[in-house]
Design an enzyme around this catalytic site. Structure first.
Site, short mmCIF file in Angstrom:
data_model
loop_
_atom_site.label_atom_id
_atom_site.label_comp_id
_atom_site.label_asym_id
_atom_site.label_seq_id
_atom_site.Cartn_x
_atom_site.Cartn_y
_atom_site.Cartn_z
N ARG A 295 -8.96 -15.22 28.72
CA ARG A 295 -10.34 -14.78 28.95
C ARG A 295 -10.88 -14.03 27.73
O ARG A 295 -12.04 -14.20 27.34
CB ARG A 295 -10.41 -13.92 30.21
N TYR A 439 -14.83 -22.27 31.92
CA TYR A 439 -13.37 -22.24 32.09
C TYR A 439 -12.79 -20.84 31.92
O TYR A 439 -13.44 -19.93 31.48
CB TYR A 439 -12.66 -23.27 31.22
N GLU A 440 -11.54 -20.71 32.37
CA GLU A 440 -10.84 -19.42 32.50
C GLU A 440 -11.56 -18.48 33.46
O GLU A 440 -11.56 -17.26 33.29
CB GLU A 440 -10.66 -18.76 31.13
N GLY A 441 -12.16 -19.04 34.48
CA GLY A 441 -12.91 -18.26 35.46
C GLY A 441 -14.37 -18.22 35.07
O GLY A 441 -14.72 -17.70 34.01
#
Length: 596
Positions: A295, A439-441
């Site tokens: 993140r 992406y990555e949350g």
């Protein structure tokens, strides 16, 4: 054709004036990480990015990755560029010397990552995923696994992935179905399908190590029943060379909006041999090491795109002739003035610049605290730095990627119709930047993490890691007449942030949807205040250098003027965000689902 030059002067200013990079060499294990050495490393990294990676960005976008008979090939030039990257030792920059790394601070690696993402975001995905795998394995892998696999990740001859998402679940990992059946030899048979796996298959390295979330037969339901496994593409022989093919294969690659030179794969595991990383049913703890690092790294991706987009917008605005200045001709020797004379073009350029330089300062400070959290001899300082990083991770990820996408859009807007054309190069930045917000949350998930986890954790202790230093900075600035025009707007915005924090905490305890409805606005508000903090510190440092006759006066003067723009034109957005937060959840939630 697009352009790119690594912003070395600004990075040096940030490291010296915002971070205080000299302190790194006082930490155990970082004795050699002097400012001079760091400068030399970043100068060499800049050359690599400008001369090797950047020239492949447009061609890689045009060609993309190809998939045939289970084999993924990267675009022309990528294999050679990756080999150059390996030979320079860049894959092990911040890795443990015990496994062949150089043991340099994470701050140095973060600054390099920005350059790489500006030059070629798709290329950066490959070593970036490997570093994430290294981080998880080094913390949670057994001594045997670390000795066997980490040196290959560090020298870059093998690469890594993180395999989380499945066709039926993304954010809600408690729904995963991939299973792991224990064998008699201590290994496990992994079976299942993972999708959206970046760098899942490619031709850059001789082996690929997949870190896979799966369930053991006796696993409890939900995220408490997830374990983490290391599954190599090729099973290593006793001598460490790749051996027989494991039961893992790429089923297809995605045809994407952007980052086309980065392979995004469907990965099928058919009783593939894997080894447990960490404890059974504790895989989420290990995977969060990768996810949190990723993140922060994705936030730096947004920063990298913002920088290269800004550079190209400025170059075009200086060259493009269109109309005359509202106050009279500026270029009488030309048929029209360059568009950089027009107020709205300057508004666009200064918006991109103020956000980009503020984000660079904040990103560097967070990376610095990563190093303090790991290396500082005082346990209390390690804890406080770790808490600061925890708090800032969702803000860096969401804010920086929003900034990257906005700056890319600004670059297209400044280019006008030419920005919409592929050959100009800036429309690629819009397409590449868009995935970073997902992406990555997703950025909405980051906002929920901030208000749902970080805000209330340990009775607000994490918030104090931000609120206390900002308050101290403001109190000191109020005694300096030269800083009042910058400290005043920040103090007002900071006060609104404190009010919003208390309001959300109070309402959220009674109704979780109130916190959820405010989350994205709150994160943006928090991020703007954080950037304001960085700009106040930047102005303070720039004015001190100007008064002492140090440094490049034009550069420092531009710092002050960019800060003035941020405080006057961008930071006041916190007022509107506060009003939106006050409106509560009702405007969002009262609509019946059938009415949509």
């Amino acid at each position: 054709m697009p352009i790119y030059k690594a912003p070395l002067a600004d990075v040096e200013f940030v490291l010296d004036s915002i971070v205080g990079v000299k302190a790194l060499s006082t930490l155990p294990g970082f004795e050699d990480a002097t400012p001079d050495l760091i400068r030399q490393i970043l100068e060499e990294g800049a050359k690599l990015c400008e001369e090797v990676l950047f020239p492949l960005n447009q061609s890689g976008d045009a060609e993309g990755c190809s998939f045939e008979n289970g084999v993924v090939r990267t675009p022309a030039g990528f294999k050679e560029a990756y080999q150059t990257y390996l030979e320079g030792g860049w894959t092990g920059l911040s890795c443990d010397p015990a496994y062949g790394g150089q043991g340099l601070p994470k701050l140095v690696n973060t600054m390099l990552e920005e350059f790489i993402c500006s030059a070629n975001l798709s290329f950066g995905m490959y070593p970036g995923l490997s570093l994430g795998a290294y981080n998880a394995l080094s913390l949670y892998g057994s001594d045997e696994l670390k000795a066997r696999f980490l040196p290959k990740l560090v020298d870059g001859t093998w690469s890594g992935t993180m395999c989380l998402t499945e066709p039926h679940c993304g954010t809600d990992l408690g729904l995963i179905r991939t299973k792991a059946v224990p064998g008699e030899d201590g290994a496990y048979a992994i079976t299942g399908t993972k999708i959206f796996i970046s760098a899942g298959e490619h031709d850059l390295t001789e082996n690929i190590l997949h870190l896979v979330l799966a369930r053991l037969p006796d696993a409890p339901a939900g995220t408490k029943g997830i374990s983490l496994f290391l599954v190599p593409k090729f099973l290593p022989r006793a001598d460490g060379t790749p051996g027989p093919r494991n039961g893992v294969a790429c089923g297809s690659i995605e045809h994407k909006m952007g980052i086309k030179a980065s392979s995004t794969c469907v990965m099928n595991f058919d009783e593939a041999t894997g080894w447990l990383v960490g404890e059974p049913h504790k895989g989420m703890r290990a995977m969060f090491v990768m996810m949190n690092a990723a993140r922060l790294a994705v936030g730096i991706q947004g920063l990298g795109v913002a920088e290269v987009a800004y550079q190209n917008a400025v170059a075009y605005a200086r060259d493009r002739l269109q109309g005359r200045s509202l106050k009279g001709t500026k270029a009488p020797d030309k048929p029209a003035d360059p568009i950089i004379v027009h107020p709205d073009v300057r508004r666009n350029l200064l918006t991109a610049r103020a956000f980009t330089e503020g984000a660079r300062a904040l990103g560097a400070l967070v990376a610095f605290h990563l190093d303090l959290a790991e290396k500082h001899p005082d346990a209390r300082q390690r804890q406080e730095s770790d808490e600061f990083v925890q708090l800032m991770t969702p803000i860096v990820k969401a804010l920086f990627t929003d900034i990257g996408f906005d700056a890319a859009n600004i670059a297209v807007q400044v280019h006008g119709g030419h920005g919409f054309i592929w050959e100009t190069g800036v429309e690629q930045y819009v397409r590449d930047a868009r995935i970073t917000q997902i992406y990555e949350g997703t950025n909405g998930i980051q906002a929920l993490d901030l208000v749902g986890r970080k805000m209330g954790q340990d009775m607000g202790r994490l918030l104090r890691r931000f609120f206390h230093p900002v308050q101290a900075e403001l109190e000191a600035a109020m005694d300096d007449d030269g800083l009042l025009e910058f400290a005043g707007p920040l103090a007002k915005a900071f006060g609104k942030l404190q009010q919003a924090t208390a309001l959300i905490a109070q309402k959220g305890m009674k109704d979780p949807e109130e916190a959820g409805a405010a989350a994205s606005d709150y994160l943006r508000m928090f991020g703007l205040v954080a950037l304001g903090w960085m700009w106040l510190r930047s102005v303070k440092a720039a004015r001190a250098k100007l008064a002492a006759g140090e440094g490049d006066a034009a550069f420092l003067d531009a710092k002050v003027k960019t800060a003035r723009f941020f405080m006057a034109k961008l930071l006041p957005q916190t007022g509107a965000l506060f009003t939106t937060i006050l409106s509560g959840a009702r405007p969002l939630m009262e609509m019946e689902e059938a009415a949509f």
